[in-house]
Each structure stands twice: as C-alpha cells, then as structure tokens.
Scaffold this motif. Structure first.
Motif, PDB file in Angstrom:
ATOM      1  N   HIS A  91       5.013  -2.813 -10.149  1.00 15.46           N
ATOM      2  CA  HIS A  91       4.778  -1.761 -11.196  1.00 15.46           C
ATOM      3  C   HIS A  91       4.162  -2.768 -12.265  1.00 15.46           C
ATOM      4  N   LEU A 107      11.938   3.817 -11.254  1.00 21.03           N
ATOM      5  CA  LEU A 107      11.680   2.848 -10.223  1.00 21.03           C
ATOM      6  C   LEU A 107      12.981   2.521  -9.455  1.00 21.03           C
ATOM      7  N   SER A 258      -3.591   2.966  -6.825  1.00 20.99           N
ATOM      8  CA  SER A 258      -2.638   2.735  -8.124  1.00 20.99           C
ATOM      9  C   SER A 258      -3.220   2.760  -9.503  1.00 20.99           C
ATOM     10  N   ASP A 269      -2.456  -2.825  -7.071  1.00 24.14           N
ATOM     11  CA  ASP A 269      -1.156  -3.432  -7.273  1.00 24.14           C
ATOM     12  C   ASP A 269      -0.854  -3.561  -5.706  1.00 24.14           C
ATOM     13  N   PRO A 293       3.205   3.375  -9.760  1.00 20.70           N
ATOM     14  CA  PRO A 293       4.036   2.290  -9.230  1.00 20.70           C
ATOM     15  C   PRO A 293       3.712   2.338  -7.734  1.00 20.70           C
TER      16      PRO A 293
END
Length: 302
Positions: A91, A107, A258, A269, A293
């Motif tokens: 992330h 996360l 993302s 990402d 993320p």
C-alpha cells in the motif's frame, strides 16, 4: 468500418510490443490501459448488433481471442489455500493521508505476514509503528518506505534506485531478509518515480531508470526466494517495468486495479516474486490514501 475497428483492436492487443516507444513512449502508454481495449471490442459488438453486421460480428472473434489469451486467466476463481504460503499487503499510504491509524488497522485486518508501505512521513511513522506493533513486531523503515513483518527481519539495507536526474534527498527502496516458517525470503520494497501523461506522451524516464536499477539489484540477490512489493507506477504490461517482469513472476489471478482510488483504472501497486508464485492478488477496501491497498497470496517453492 466496424470490421476494421475489430481488426485494429485485435492488432493492438496482440502486437502492443510493436508499438514504438521512441516518441512519447506511446507503447508504454498503450500498455498501461491495455485491458480496457476489451471495452472497445464491446462497443464494436454493440454497433455490430445495431447494424446487423455479420461480418463485424465474425471479425470480433479476433479481439475477443486476443484479450482472452492475454487476460483471461486473471478472471479465473482464486485458488484455494496452499501449503508454504505467505499473505502480503502492499500500500502507498499517501503523504496526505488524514487517518494513518485507521489505515494501519485496515491493512492489519487482512491478516498478512508482511505489510509494505510507501510515502511514509516522519510525522505519521510513529502512528504506523504503534498501531502495527502488536501483530507485526518486526519492522524496518528506510526513507519513505517500510516493511512490517510477523517474522524476524535481518540484513536490512537501503536500495540505491534514485535516478541520476534527481538531486534532492530521496530514499525510496529497501531490502531485508524475512525468516519465514518456510525458509528465508529476500523482501524488496520500492516506490518508483511517478509518471505523467502529457500532450507529448508519457513522461516515464525517471521511472524507467529506477526500474532498471531495481532490476539489477534483484538480479544480484543471493537469497533464492525474492518478493518485491511496491508502488511501481506502472502496470505489469508496461515495457518500462521489463527489467523487473523479466526477472520476476507476476500475479496469476486477479486484476486488482489500485489507482486512482475514486475510479481505479490500473494496478500500479505490484507484488512480484522469484522462486515463488504469486497465486492471486486482490484490491482491499479504500483507506485514507489515493491508492487502494492490494493483498496477494504467494506460494513459496521448495
């Protein structure tokens, strides 16, 4: 006209590497949005039905076949849990994130083994450290990138991936060895320079140079198994990331667009691996960042 559009779409999908990159990096620009050529085929399909053009409908088999060959496997269901598997989260948390604590909790909720973060600011870093400490007791930060782990970390060092044209202080890469239950894994965390779409094309020179430096570092890595997590500011089809995609495996399943958070159109990402398989990648719910993320499942080789 419809038949030509179908054939042209198929040609771009199958022959995108033939589009030259010397002027405006048009090849890379096309490759960023390559999956979306499927929408162009859908539009042609709609017009073919409207005009009842049998020739155009037959011609549409070409782009459909090309798109399916290139991207079809990404749409297959995620495989079941495997042995010798790690879960990782990547992330870019954004340097203007208003809620670093909430981001860290979100996360951690994915229950990964590793969390890689970019755009860590000194003011926000203590919040991430405090919020993640209980479940991820091992971490290392170099510059604006960091790695949190459930497993011990050793051999941490910064990576020199700064392009020559950047003169100000800039540290956006690190390497550490993770002592996983399945053996040592060299983890690389990186944030490559941003790219810009301009009237002259795609401005990605610094990104490409940084990718080359990172690729050479990965190539020289003595630990057999490698995992790369980062905001690479490019898709896996973008030839600017070829120094990495030529050395590392990319995700077998999942699109996981993302960026940008409001309407994700590309996955910049990335999670890549060597001597391991990135079995599946998915986007996680939005945080206070302008990126989503991504979480990936990695099966380690024996």
């Amino acid at each position: 006209m419809l038949t030509g559009a179908a054939a042209g779409t198929a040609l771009l999908l199958a022959g995108h590497r033939l589009v030259p990159n010397q002027v405006g990096r048009l090849g890379s620009l096309l490759e960023v949005f390559l999956p979306w050529l499927g929408l162009l085929a859908a539009v042609v399909f709609g017009f073919a039905l409207w005009y009842r053009s049998a020739t155009a409908l037959v011609a549409l088999l070409l782009p459909v076949a090309a798109w399916t060959h290139h991207f079809g496997a990404l749409l297959l269901p995620a495989p079941g849990p495997g042995q010798r598997e790690l879960v990782v989260v990547q992330h870019n948390v954004s340097d203007v994130n208003p809620d670093p604590a909430g981001t860290a909790r979100a996360l951690a909720a994915a229950d990964p083994d590793l969390i890689a973060l970019q755009e860590l600011l000194p003011t926000a870093l203590p919040v991430y450290q405090e919020t993640l400490a209980a479940r991820f007791p091992h971490h290392v930060v170099r510059g604006t990138v960091g790695l949190w782990s459930k497993h011990p970390l050793t051999g941490a060092r910064p990576l020199d991936i700064k392009p020559d044209g950047i003169t100000e202080p800039w540290q956006r890469g690190l390497r550490a060895v993770v002592a996983t239950p399945y053996g040592d894994v060299a983890a690389y965390v990186a944030h490559l320079p941003s790219v810009r779409v301009r009237a002259s094309g795609l401005a990605s020179g610094w990104r490409d140079e940084s990718a080359g430096r990172l690729g050479r570092a990965v190539g020289a890595e003595p630990v057999r198994s490698v995992v790369l997590l980062g905001d690479l500011n490019g898709t896996v089809d973008d030839r600017g990331l070829r120094p990495l995609t030529a050395r590392l495996n990319t995700a077998e399943r999942g699109f996981a667009f993302s960026f940008p958070r409001a309407f994700p159109v590309a996955r910049i990402d990335q999670v890549m691996a060597r001597a391991a398989t990135v079995r599946h990648i998915r986007a996680l719910p939005a945080t206070g960042s302008d990126h989503l993320p991504v979480a990936a499942r990695i099966s380690l080789g024996r």
